[in-house]
Design an enzyme around this catalytic site. Structure first.
Site, PDB file in Angstrom:
ATOM      1  N   GLY A 173      61.918 -19.152  -0.616  1.00 31.50           N
ATOM      2  CA  GLY A 173      63.196 -18.986   0.061  1.00 31.50           C
ATOM      3  C   GLY A 173      63.227 -17.690   0.839  1.00 31.50           C
ATOM      4  O   GLY A 173      63.673 -17.637   1.988  1.00 31.50           O
ATOM      5  N   MET A 209      61.486 -13.208   0.618  1.00 32.71           N
ATOM      6  CA  MET A 209      60.659 -12.213  -0.066  1.00 32.71           C
ATOM      7  C   MET A 209      61.252 -10.834   0.162  1.00 32.71           C
ATOM      8  O   MET A 209      61.572 -10.462   1.282  1.00 32.71           O
ATOM      9  CB  MET A 209      59.220 -12.261   0.463  1.00 32.71           C
ATOM     10  CG  MET A 209      58.295 -11.258  -0.209  1.00 32.71           C
ATOM     11  SD  MET A 209      58.113 -11.579  -1.991  1.00 32.71           S
ATOM     12  CE  MET A 209      57.530  -9.991  -2.563  1.00 32.71           C
ATOM     13  N   GLU A 210      61.357 -10.046  -0.927  1.00 31.65           N
ATOM     14  CA  GLU A 210      62.154  -8.832  -0.961  1.00 31.65           C
ATOM     15  C   GLU A 210      61.445  -7.599  -0.435  1.00 31.65           C
ATOM     16  O   GLU A 210      61.591  -6.494  -0.968  1.00 31.65           O
ATOM     17  CB  GLU A 210      62.607  -8.564  -2.399  1.00 31.65           C
ATOM     18  CG  GLU A 210      61.501  -8.271  -3.399  1.00 31.65           C
ATOM     19  CD  GLU A 210      60.985  -9.469  -4.167  1.00 31.65           C
ATOM     20  OE1 GLU A 210      60.411  -9.298  -5.247  1.00 31.65           O
ATOM     21  OE2 GLU A 210      61.158 -10.607  -3.660  1.00 31.65           O
ATOM     22  N   ASN A 211      60.672  -7.700   0.619  1.00 33.41           N
ATOM     23  CA  ASN A 211      59.985  -6.546   1.166  1.00 33.41           C
ATOM     24  C   ASN A 211      60.992  -5.455   1.525  1.00 33.41           C
ATOM     25  O   ASN A 211      61.911  -5.692   2.302  1.00 33.41           O
ATOM     26  CB  ASN A 211      59.206  -6.934   2.421  1.00 33.41           C
ATOM     27  CG  ASN A 211      58.444  -8.230   2.259  1.00 33.41           C
ATOM     28  OD1 ASN A 211      57.598  -8.362   1.397  1.00 33.41           O
ATOM     29  ND2 ASN A 211      58.767  -9.203   3.098  1.00 33.41           N
ATOM     30  N   HIS A 261      70.531 -12.041  -3.176  1.00 30.56           N
ATOM     31  CA  HIS A 261      69.453 -11.941  -4.175  1.00 30.56           C
ATOM     32  C   HIS A 261      68.400 -10.937  -3.714  1.00 30.56           C
ATOM     33  O   HIS A 261      68.002 -10.042  -4.472  1.00 30.56           O
ATOM     34  CB  HIS A 261      68.835 -13.333  -4.370  1.00 30.56           C
ATOM     35  CG  HIS A 261      67.643 -13.393  -5.266  1.00 30.56           C
ATOM     36  ND1 HIS A 261      67.670 -14.018  -6.486  1.00 30.56           N
ATOM     37  CD2 HIS A 261      66.376 -12.931  -5.116  1.00 30.56           C
ATOM     38  CE1 HIS A 261      66.478 -13.930  -7.056  1.00 30.56           C
ATOM     39  NE2 HIS A 261      65.670 -13.277  -6.232  1.00 30.56           N
ATOM     40  N   GLU A 262      67.937 -11.074  -2.467  1.00 32.53           N
ATOM     41  CA  GLU A 262      66.895 -10.171  -1.981  1.00 32.53           C
ATOM     42  C   GLU A 262      67.411  -8.735  -1.886  1.00 32.53           C
ATOM     43  O   GLU A 262      66.660  -7.778  -2.110  1.00 32.53           O
ATOM     44  CB  GLU A 262      66.373 -10.644  -0.618  1.00 32.53           C
ATOM     45  CG  GLU A 262      65.843 -12.064  -0.597  1.00 32.53           C
ATOM     46  CD  GLU A 262      64.839 -12.360  -1.696  1.00 32.53           C
ATOM     47  OE1 GLU A 262      64.021 -11.474  -2.016  1.00 32.53           O
ATOM     48  OE2 GLU A 262      64.872 -13.474  -2.251  1.00 32.53           O
ATOM     49  N   HIS A 299      67.066  -6.911  -5.095  1.00 29.26           N
ATOM     50  CA  HIS A 299      65.699  -6.454  -5.340  1.00 29.26           C
ATOM     51  C   HIS A 299      65.432  -5.060  -4.787  1.00 29.26           C
ATOM     52  O   HIS A 299      64.490  -4.389  -5.231  1.00 29.26           O
ATOM     53  CB  HIS A 299      64.698  -7.424  -4.705  1.00 29.26           C
ATOM     54  CG  HIS A 299      64.391  -8.619  -5.538  1.00 29.26           C
ATOM     55  ND1 HIS A 299      64.017  -8.531  -6.856  1.00 29.26           N
ATOM     56  CD2 HIS A 299      64.363  -9.948  -5.223  1.00 29.26           C
ATOM     57  CE1 HIS A 299      63.778  -9.755  -7.321  1.00 29.26           C
ATOM     58  NE2 HIS A 299      63.986 -10.623  -6.357  1.00 29.26           N
ATOM     59  N   GLU A 324      63.413 -10.835 -11.144  1.00 28.81           N
ATOM     60  CA  GLU A 324      64.000 -12.096 -10.692  1.00 28.81           C
ATOM     61  C   GLU A 324      65.279 -12.453 -11.440  1.00 28.81           C
ATOM     62  O   GLU A 324      66.240 -12.935 -10.837  1.00 28.81           O
ATOM     63  CB  GLU A 324      62.975 -13.222 -10.816  1.00 28.81           C
ATOM     64  CG  GLU A 324      61.737 -13.014  -9.964  1.00 28.81           C
ATOM     65  CD  GLU A 324      62.038 -12.807  -8.484  1.00 28.81           C
ATOM     66  OE1 GLU A 324      63.155 -13.134  -8.031  1.00 28.81           O
ATOM     67  OE2 GLU A 324      61.149 -12.293  -7.784  1.00 28.81           O
TER      68      GLU A 324
END
Length: 813
Positions: A254, A256-258, A288-289, A292, A311
């Site tokens: 979905g 990615m938390e870069n 959500h991201e 993170h 997560e």
């Protein structure tokens, strides 16, 4: 290439202290490769170690000014000897662009031929596009330079500056783990904003420009609202400079938390009408991201067994913040219907595991645990913990944890210690009961002469404490509830036993299987429509679905309940998730397809006639009807727009759904698919056409061959082909491929890596073939230690589902 073990990672973390990375990418070549040079400065207390790199060609390695023999590369590891107290390592490699979503992914947009790239570093993927010490607890600052075509833009973890035509520099970052380093390069369309001193940005393919611009304010508003909420909760402000959200093509997750540059699947840039539930889901993914940035990026787990700290925390915060701070509501209803159902299924599978496992898997095996336990169950128990402790203690402990380990790494014990220092008590017991064990308790309601008794049964000796509410409901809409603590195997509740329906855990507060008493089950068709709380309805439906899966409730009764309740259901989340369950599990699984399809399609058709034009309910109901009806004239009339319901926009995506159904009914063939693709000459159109071609009776072999043998197929096209292949209405056509699954799927791990290996396995397994003869081959594949662990895990899940379906059919016929 062998995977990194925790013992190796711990030793290397002890031996090395990273100072900095300088990474230079040259993306100017015309072929399928690019060149990367990593300069890594690091201290060492051991004379030996290794650096990770997975190249097509290792060009050069220089350590402390000495040139090393590139032939020493062994299985993605280059050995380093003669290390000094301080070291300067320079590695140059020619690496291959990825098609499987791991490494530096390269995609060509079918709409205009433009080329786009983005980096995915998660778990084992970073060395596929830059040499590095690849493990989460070796952090360092990064400075990145990029050479690329002159019309490209570049984004990444640090702020990007164009220094010359086709040349870019990314500012030095805070210390980062390798798995969330990223690079985004291509002719992306960009939108900028700013909030509270934080530069914000959105980016997507040029062909999606108008759609991103239409939704930009919604996306920026969600981002602003979430930043406000997180800044209220966390004492540390967002620490990573700019905040970009890049909608990237051919993504296998979905998002990615870069840090500073979150990558998001660009199917979340909506081309046409979508439901409120889908917009709410997109909002939660973004939130959500953002969570993170603190839990995962600012403080990172030491090893993958504690990735639940990333997560589960982000999953919990996504629902909490989206509900409390954004314009999207009903997030906990969605959690109950979708995420918790996913987690409950996972927790009852043969591959279940504790939220925080003691077992220390290698990096490749750890990928398998990115599942319903680490996300949904972990989020549920954190919600439970926060409610038990109260925000004063919970957030005090969280902030202390973030401050103590800022830009570093931590594990579960250190997190629990900070909560304890903040005032929490008896967390060791809580941790042992909810984090260190697997499996799910069952709570059953019994009516007695004195009231209600709740019974708890457990799959182990954990004897978990449950705090929940017991609800009582009648057909006239009246309701009552009482809070209950279940500390033993039974709890008497002072509540009248004459209510039509009694629901344990009516507020969805604990983690358990719920069983209704016989009187409640009998009264559900009349009482369920009168229950106004969407979360309680989700609890009931999860109980129904679970009882069917356990062969305790006839699936026909569940289908009848759905058709009775559907006219009154006002939640697009409920309709969408339940129709999906019926299609994936009941039609052709628990029941013969032809027996169950008609009643479902009829119910959806009746529902559609009563939904408001242009509403989410209309759209989700129409999608369900399209996929289940056998009315070819109706489908054709919608496709040519001669008789579509008022308010229902037959956009490109809905047209493809109609084409797919007409293909499965034998009405359309390759000619009609090609004509639709000529109408929709987009990347999305190519993906949809792949799904439709896999559904063709004479397209099965070509689709199977692409899935099993072609490494060049992009992620979305690959998964679409697998999605389109099996259908219960094509059992005779697909029969020759059933046994081939067990022999042909293992080698796919040789041509792809990472998340997509398991995703493909799950989709191409013969899930509608309910035959006891498949148990043996499935068991053999699962037991074969030479097979990729992701393939084995997904095959084990297939086997679990098969056994359940066989038991249901044996019990109820």
């Amino acid at each position: 290439m062998r995977a990194l073990t925790v013992e190796e990672a711990r030793q290397r973390a002890t031996d090395l202290a990273l100072r900095s990375y300088e990474v230079a990418f040259d993306l100017t070549g015309d072929g399928d490769t690019f060149v990367t040079t990593s300069r890594i400065r690091f201290g060492a207390t051991s004379s030996t170690s290794w650096v990770d790199v997975k190249p097509e060609r290792l060009i050069s390695v220089e350590l402390n000014g000495q040139t090393l023999d590139t032939g020493a590369l062994d299985g993605g590891r280059f050995p380093l000897t003669g290390l000094q107290a301080e070291n300067d390592l320079v590695v140059t490699a020619e690496l291959k662009y990825a098609a499987d979503g791991e490494g530096l992914q390269r995609s060509v947009d079918a709409a205009d031929g433009r080329v786009y790239t983005y980096g995915m570093s998660s778990l084992e993927s970073a060395p596929r596009y830059f040499p590095c010490f690849d493990q989460p607890d070796l952090k360092a600052p990064y400075t990145i330079t990029v050479k690329c075509p002159g019309d490209w833009i570049v984004l990444g973890n640090g702020a990007a500056t164009r220094t010359a035509p086709g040349e870019w520099t990314l500012a030095e970052t805070k210390p980062l783990s390798t798995y969330f380093v990223t690079l985004v390069a291509g002719p992306y369309h960009q939108l900028r904003s700013e909030y509270d001193g934080i530069p914000l940005g959105l980016a997507c393919r040029q062909s999606l420009k108008e759609h991103l611009e239409r939704d930009a304010e919604d996306l920026f508003r969600t981002t602003r609202d979430a930043f406000d909420a997180y800044h209220r909760m966390f004492r540390a402000r967002y620490p990573f400079g700019e905040y970009w959200q890049v909608f990237a093509p051919d993504f296998n997750l979905g998002a990615m938390e870069n840090p500073g540059c979150v990558t998001v699947s660009d199917d979340l840039v909506f081309r046409g009408p979508v439901t409120d539930a889908e917009r709410s889901t997109r909002s939660r993914i973004l939130v959500h991201e953002m969570a993170h940035m603190w839990f995962g990026d600012l403080v990172t787990m030491k090893w993958w067994n504690d990735m639940w700290l990333n997560e589960s925390f982000a999953e919990y915060m996504a629902h909490r913040v989206a509900e409390d701070a954004t314009s999207y509501q009903g997030n906990w209803v969605d959690f109950a219907f979708v995420r918790k159902w996913w987690g409950l299924q996972t927790d009852q599978s043969s591959s279940t595991h504790p939220v925080a496992p003691d077992s220390l898997k290698d990096a490749r095996q750890s990928l398998d645990d990115f599942d319903g336990i680490s996300y949904a169950k972990g989020a549920a128990v954190l919600k439970q913990l926060a409610k038990y402790l109260g925000d004063d203690i919970f957030l005090k402990g969280v902030n202390a944890h973030l401050e103590a380990h800022e830009y570093g790494n931590a594990d579960l014990h250190e997190f629990i210690a900070k909560l304890t220092e903040a005032g929490a008590r008896d967390l060791d017991t809580w941790s042992d009961q909810w984090l260190r064990t697997s499996g799910v308790d069952t709570i059953t309601a019994e009516r007695t002469g004195a009231g209600i008794v709740l019974h708890r049964s457990s799959p182990d000796e954990s004897r978990r404490l449950h705090k929940l509410s017991l609800g009582a409901y009648d057909a006239d809409g009246s309701a009552a509830s009482v809070d209950v603590v279940i500390a033993g195997d039974a709890a008497e509740v002072v509540l009248g036993n004459d209510a039509g329906v009694v629901v344990p855990d009516a507020g969805d507060d604990t983690w358990a299987k719920i069983r209704l008493d016989p009187t409640s089950l009998a009264n559900l068709p009349t009482v369920l429509p009168a229950i106004t709380d969407g979360t309680t309805r989700a609890v009931i439906w999860n109980s129904i679905r679970d009882a069917v899966a356990d062969a305790e409730l006839d699936p026909r009764q569940a289908l009848e309940l759905f058709t009775a309740a559907l006219p009154h259901e006002d939640s697009d989340v409920a309709v969408g998730s339940l129709v999906r369950w019926l299609e994936e599990r009941v039609l052709g699984g628990y029941l013969e397809y032809d027996e169950a399809r008609g009643p479902l399609a009829d119910a959806l058709g009746s529902k559609l006639a009563t939904t408001a034009p242009g509403s989410s309910l209309q759209l989700v109901t129409a999608r369900g009807l399209i996929s289940t009806t056998n009315d070819i004239a109706l489908l054709r009339s919608w496709l040519d727009s001669s008789a579509a319901p008022d308010g229902l926009e037959i956009d490109a995506d809905l047209r493809w759904a109609l084409v797919l159904r007409l293909v499965r009914l034998g009405e359309f063939g390759a000619t009609e698919i090609d004509a639709e693709l000529d109408r929709d000459k987009s990347t999305e159109g190519v993906v949809q056409a792949s799904r439709c071609r896999a559904a063709l009776p004479d397209g099965k072999e070509a689709a199977w061959t692409r899935i099993m043998t072609d490494p060049s197929v992009g992620v979305q096209e690959l998964l679409a082909a697998a999605d389109g292949f099996w259908h219960p209405g094509q059992a005779a056509i697909t029969a020759p491929y059933v046994q081939r699954f067990f022999t042909d799927i293992p080698p796919t791990a040789d041509i792809r890596a990472g998340m997509v290996v398991g995703l493909t396995t799950a989709r191409i397994a013969p899930r509608y073939v309910i035959d006891a003869d498949l148990v043996g081959p499935a068991e053999a594949l699962v037991a074969d230690g030479s097979v990729n662990s992701g393939i084995r895990r997904k095959t084990a899940n297939f086997l679990d589902d098969l056994r359940r379906a066989l038991a249901v059919r044996s019990t109820f016929g």
